[in-house]
Each structure stands twice: as C-alpha cells, then as structure tokens.
Design a protein around this motif. Structure first.
Motif, short mmCIF file in Angstrom:
data_model
loop_
_atom_site.label_atom_id
_atom_site.label_comp_id
_atom_site.label_asym_id
_atom_site.label_seq_id
_atom_site.Cartn_x
_atom_site.Cartn_y
_atom_site.Cartn_z
N ARG A 151 14.23 -35.99 55.66
CA ARG A 151 14.75 -35.23 54.51
C ARG A 151 14.14 -33.83 54.51
O ARG A 151 14.85 -32.84 54.32
N THR A 152 12.83 -33.77 54.73
CA THR A 152 12.14 -32.48 54.76
C THR A 152 12.68 -31.62 55.89
O THR A 152 12.89 -30.41 55.71
N GLY A 153 12.93 -32.23 57.05
CA GLY A 153 13.49 -31.49 58.18
C GLY A 153 14.85 -30.87 57.83
O GLY A 153 15.10 -29.70 58.13
N ILE A 154 15.69 -31.65 57.16
CA ILE A 154 17.02 -31.14 56.77
C ILE A 154 16.86 -30.03 55.74
O ILE A 154 17.55 -29.01 55.81
N ARG A 155 15.94 -30.19 54.81
CA ARG A 155 15.72 -29.13 53.80
C ARG A 155 15.20 -27.86 54.45
O ARG A 155 15.54 -26.75 54.02
N ASN A 156 14.38 -27.99 55.49
CA ASN A 156 13.89 -26.81 56.21
C ASN A 156 15.04 -26.09 56.91
O ASN A 156 15.06 -24.86 56.97
N ARG A 190 28.87 -18.29 47.34
CA ARG A 190 29.68 -19.40 47.86
C ARG A 190 29.06 -19.98 49.13
O ARG A 190 29.05 -21.20 49.33
N ALA A 191 28.52 -19.11 50.00
CA ALA A 191 27.89 -19.58 51.24
C ALA A 191 26.65 -20.43 50.93
O ALA A 191 26.45 -21.49 51.53
N LEU A 192 25.85 -19.99 49.97
CA LEU A 192 24.66 -20.77 49.58
C LEU A 192 25.06 -22.12 48.99
O LEU A 192 24.43 -23.15 49.27
N ASP A 193 26.15 -22.12 48.20
CA ASP A 193 26.66 -23.38 47.64
C ASP A 193 27.12 -24.33 48.75
O ASP A 193 26.87 -25.53 48.70
N GLU A 194 27.78 -23.77 49.76
CA GLU A 194 28.25 -24.60 50.89
C GLU A 194 27.08 -25.18 51.68
O GLU A 194 27.13 -26.34 52.09
N ILE A 195 26.04 -24.38 51.87
CA ILE A 195 24.87 -24.87 52.58
C ILE A 195 24.23 -26.01 51.79
O ILE A 195 23.83 -27.03 52.36
N GLN A 196 24.17 -25.86 50.46
CA GLN A 196 23.59 -26.92 49.63
C GLN A 196 24.44 -28.19 49.71
O GLN A 196 23.91 -29.29 49.81
N LYS A 197 25.76 -28.00 49.71
CA LYS A 197 26.66 -29.16 49.80
C LYS A 197 26.47 -29.88 51.14
O LYS A 197 26.39 -31.11 51.20
N LEU A 198 26.38 -29.11 52.22
CA LEU A 198 26.15 -29.68 53.55
C LEU A 198 24.82 -30.43 53.58
O LEU A 198 24.74 -31.56 54.08
N THR A 199 23.78 -29.84 53.01
CA THR A 199 22.46 -30.47 52.95
C THR A 199 22.53 -31.79 52.19
O THR A 199 22.01 -32.81 52.66
N ASP A 200 23.18 -31.78 51.04
CA ASP A 200 23.31 -33.00 50.23
C ASP A 200 24.03 -34.10 51.00
O ASP A 200 23.63 -35.26 50.96
N GLU A 201 25.09 -33.74 51.74
CA GLU A 201 25.85 -34.72 52.52
C GLU A 201 24.99 -35.35 53.61
O GLU A 201 25.01 -36.56 53.82
#
Length: 195
Positions: A135-140, A165-176
C-alpha cells in the motif's frame, strides 16, 4: 462520462501510463509474495522468497534447485550443485517460515507441519505487514505522479482545471490499485484461516 483529462494531453497521458505500469508492478509483486505465504498444504511457491548465497551472489532458491511437492505435507529441494545442500538447509532453517529441513546428503526434505491456530495468526500478521508495505509503495507512486502534475501546472504547461482533474484521476487510480491488493489479501487470509 467525460474522457480522462490525462488522456487528452500527451505529457499527462504518458505520466498516467507510467504510473499505471508502476502500480501494476507493485500489484504483481504483491501476488508473488502471496504465493509464498503458507496456507496449510505444501506448495513449491512457498519457497519463492528464500534466497541463498551462491558464490557471493544473493540468488533465489528456485534458480539453484528443483523444488517439488510429492504430497500435501512435504517439499523436496534438490539442488543442481550438491555443494549447496548445507547452504540451502541453513537458509530454510533461518527463514521465518517455521521449517525444519532434513538433509540426507542428496536432497533436502522439508516437512510442512500442520498449522496451529497461533501459526495461522502469525501468518495473517505477516500477510498484513506485506499488504501495508505494498500500500505504501502504491502511495509513493501516487506522490511521484502528483509532483509531476503540480510541476507541470507551476510551469504553466497545464491549466489549474487540468491539474485538478489529473490529480483526481491519479487518486482514483491509486484507490483502484489499493483495492485490488486488499481484495487479494482478504482471499489469502480466508485461505490461511481455513482448517
């Protein structure tokens, strides 16, 4: 639904693809780690994380020996170089997997002891530790992506709206991606706790 903003801007599309590839690699690594976690029956993948000193090089056991599982309670490790028997035995003994290998001079038998309730809990603790590391690796990776986007916005390569919008997409990708590894961990935990 609107097309992802990152796909519309070449530099952002490339950033998104790189982040996705890095996160997928973290998920793949997590799956490999899951394969080496004990469930109760012998599996050659249980020894995937074992490494030995092979002429000064830290080498995976799977590259210097054949590992078979003749039955549900036994693994057999047969090195291609017989001089490695003692090194392999020591690596198996000192691993945190709880093995008591038996070296007969030609191969090493690794009896897989029945799992106690306490051992199952220890394995689940280890599983959760591995999950948190990934999880930490993905957050990094997310942090790296966010820095790239913020720098692009600061350098006026993208607008504030595109940045948001790009930051939101990165967060969405991270959550997935985190959800994927959490689901894998849940399934493995059920498997470990089954008697």
């Amino acid at each position: 639904m609107a097309a992802p903003v990152m796909a519309g801007i070449p530099a952002l599309k490339e950033t998104h693809q790189q982040l996705k590839a890095r996160m997928d690699k973290a998920v793949t690594d997590f799956k490999a780690n899951l394969g080496s976690i004990r469930t109760g029956r012998a599996s050659a993948q249980m020894l995937d994380q074992i490494r030995i000193d092979y002429y000064g090089t830290d080498t995976p056991l799977t590259q210097v020996a054949q590992i078979t599982s003749p039955d549900a309670n036994m693994l057999v490790v047969q090195p291609w170089d017989a001089s490695l028997l003692n090194t392999i035995e020591k690596a198996l003994r000192t691993s945190d997997l709880g093995f008591n290998p038996q070296n007969d001079g030609k191969l090493i038998r690794v009896p897989i002891p029945p799992m106690t309730e306490e051992r199952r809990r220890d394995i689940v603790k280890h599983l959760n530790k591995v999950l948190e590391e990934h999880r930490t690796g993905i957050r990094n990776i997310r942090r790296d992506g966010n820095e790239i986007i913020k720098k692009s916005a600061k350098d006026k390569k993208i607008s504030e709206d595109e940045e948001k919008r790009a930051l939101d997409e990165i967060q969405k990708l991270t959550d997935e991606e985190i959800k994927r590894i959490e689901e894998l961990a849940r399934k493995k935990e059920v498997e470990v706790m089954q008697i």
